[in-house]
Design a protein around this motif. Structure first.
Motif, short mmCIF file in Angstrom:
data_model
loop_
_atom_site.label_atom_id
_atom_site.label_comp_id
_atom_site.label_asym_id
_atom_site.label_seq_id
_atom_site.Cartn_x
_atom_site.Cartn_y
_atom_site.Cartn_z
N HIS A 12 0.82 -1.20 0.00
CA HIS A 12 0.00 0.00 0.00
C HIS A 12 0.86 1.26 0.00
O HIS A 12 0.57 2.23 -0.73
CB HIS A 12 -0.93 0.00 1.21
N TRP A 25 2.16 1.86 -3.44
CA TRP A 25 1.20 2.50 -4.36
C TRP A 25 1.21 4.00 -4.19
O TRP A 25 1.17 4.75 -5.18
CB TRP A 25 -0.20 1.94 -4.11
N LEU A 26 1.28 4.46 -2.96
CA LEU A 26 1.24 5.91 -2.71
C LEU A 26 2.53 6.58 -3.20
O LEU A 26 2.48 7.62 -3.85
CB LEU A 26 1.05 6.18 -1.23
N HIS A 56 2.87 9.11 -6.42
CA HIS A 56 3.44 10.46 -6.42
C HIS A 56 4.50 10.61 -7.50
O HIS A 56 4.53 11.63 -8.21
CB HIS A 56 4.04 10.78 -5.06
N TYR A 66 -0.69 0.07 -12.33
CA TYR A 66 -1.42 0.92 -11.40
C TYR A 66 -2.69 1.37 -12.11
O TYR A 66 -2.66 2.22 -12.98
CB TYR A 66 -0.55 2.11 -10.99
N TYR A 92 -4.95 3.83 -6.02
CA TYR A 92 -4.30 4.79 -5.13
C TYR A 92 -5.21 5.12 -3.96
O TYR A 92 -4.76 5.18 -2.81
CB TYR A 92 -3.96 6.03 -5.94
N GLU A 93 -6.49 5.33 -4.24
CA GLU A 93 -7.43 5.70 -3.18
C GLU A 93 -7.57 4.59 -2.15
O GLU A 93 -7.66 4.84 -0.94
CB GLU A 93 -8.79 6.04 -3.79
N LEU A 96 -4.46 4.52 -0.06
CA LEU A 96 -4.46 5.66 0.86
C LEU A 96 -5.34 5.38 2.08
O LEU A 96 -4.95 5.66 3.22
CB LEU A 96 -4.95 6.91 0.12
N ASN A 124 -3.90 5.11 5.91
CA ASN A 124 -4.49 5.97 6.93
C ASN A 124 -5.10 5.16 8.07
O ASN A 124 -5.01 5.53 9.24
CB ASN A 124 -5.54 6.88 6.32
N LEU A 180 4.73 11.90 2.77
CA LEU A 180 3.95 12.26 1.58
C LEU A 180 3.13 13.54 1.77
O LEU A 180 2.56 14.05 0.81
CB LEU A 180 3.03 11.10 1.20
N ARG A 236 8.61 15.28 0.16
CA ARG A 236 7.96 14.67 -1.00
C ARG A 236 8.68 15.04 -2.28
O ARG A 236 8.86 14.23 -3.19
CB ARG A 236 6.51 15.14 -1.04
#
Length: 254
Positions: free
Chosen positions: A72, A75-76, A80, A134, A143-144, A147, A151, A196, A202
């Motif tokens: 995960h 992916w983030l 980016h 991706y 991505y969502e 994320l 989180n 990020l 970043r």
């Protein structure tokens, strides 16, 4: 392999500049978090816990949880880099093509194309011949989705440190007790969130320019000119390859 020798496992690396990026590097060049023993070594070496922290309770369920978080976070981070055009535009030694806003960007170090398409289109990253796409929104592995997972992991409280007198009376850091898996995962996830959401950090994210090397690191070098995850590994490999190409060109019949 010679008789009587044993294959040496890949040693964990801690040279990316962030714990969450060090976690990403554990999948290259082969899986490094494939056992509780390997994960214990990574946790201790990463600085997630103070030296000497008991880790005997790490069991067979932990590596899978860390590998899931690694996916995960990956992916983030790569999302980016995709949006940022992989961190740089083309140069003579390291071709990276940055297209106009909204157009596809190709990141191609050492002749290995990696195409990051505009927002909403599939993005393909293919290190070592292993394509990873991706996908656009709507796919469960987006991505969502990543994320939300990161989180969620970050909401758990990380291990609480405390200061205690050491043998010489100087205060040292230790944990109140053996850290739980969820707490350690939270510490890594929080590091990813902080990375990020910090514009300066970043903006220093870079992917190694080595051929088929997926390692991402934080470039804090002067002038942001660092190209390799490690000068001794990928940098040296590229220098050797360049020398061989020059030698071959000199010895080639006219």
């Amino acid at each position: 392999m010679a008789l009587g020798t044993v294959a040496v496992p890949y040693e964990p690396r801690f040279d990316t500049g962030r714990i969450c990026l060090d976690l990403l590097s554990t999948s290259h060049p082969a899986e490094r978090l494939d056992s509780p023993e390997a994960l214990r070594a990574w946790i201790a070496g990463s600085g997630l816990v103070p030296s000497g922290t008991p880790l005997a309770h790490v069991d067979a369920s932990w590596p899978a949880a860390f590998r899931e978080l690694r996916e995960h976070v990956g992916w983030l981070v790569r999302g980016h880099l995709a949006a940022a055009g992989a961190g740089a535009c083309a140069s003579a030694d390291d071709p990276r093509t940055c297209a106009p806003s909204g157009g596809p960007r190709t990141y191609a170090p050492s002749g290995a194309p990696r195409t990051y398409a505009p927002s909403g289109a599939p993005r393909t990253y293919a290190p070592s011949g292993d394509p990873r796409t991706y996908a656009p929104p709507g796919d469960p592995r987006t991505y969502e989705f990543a994320l939300a997972r990161v989180n969620g992991v970050a909401r758990v409280a990380p291990p609480a440190p405390r200061a205690v007198p050491g043998k010489d009376g100087v205060l040292v850091r230790e944990l109140a007790g053996p850290p739980e898996c969820a707490a350690l995962l939270a510490a890594v996830a929080r590091d990813a969130v902080e990375l990020l959401t910090d514009p300066a950090a970043r903006g220093a994210l870079r992917q190694c320019a080595g051929d088929d090397c997926p390692i991402v690191y934080l470039d804090t070098s002067r002038g942001r000119r660092r190209r390799w995850c490690s000068s001794e590994v990928c940098g040296n490999r590229e220098r050797v390859a360049r020398h061989r190409r020059r030698t071959a060109a000199l010895t080639r019949p006219a």
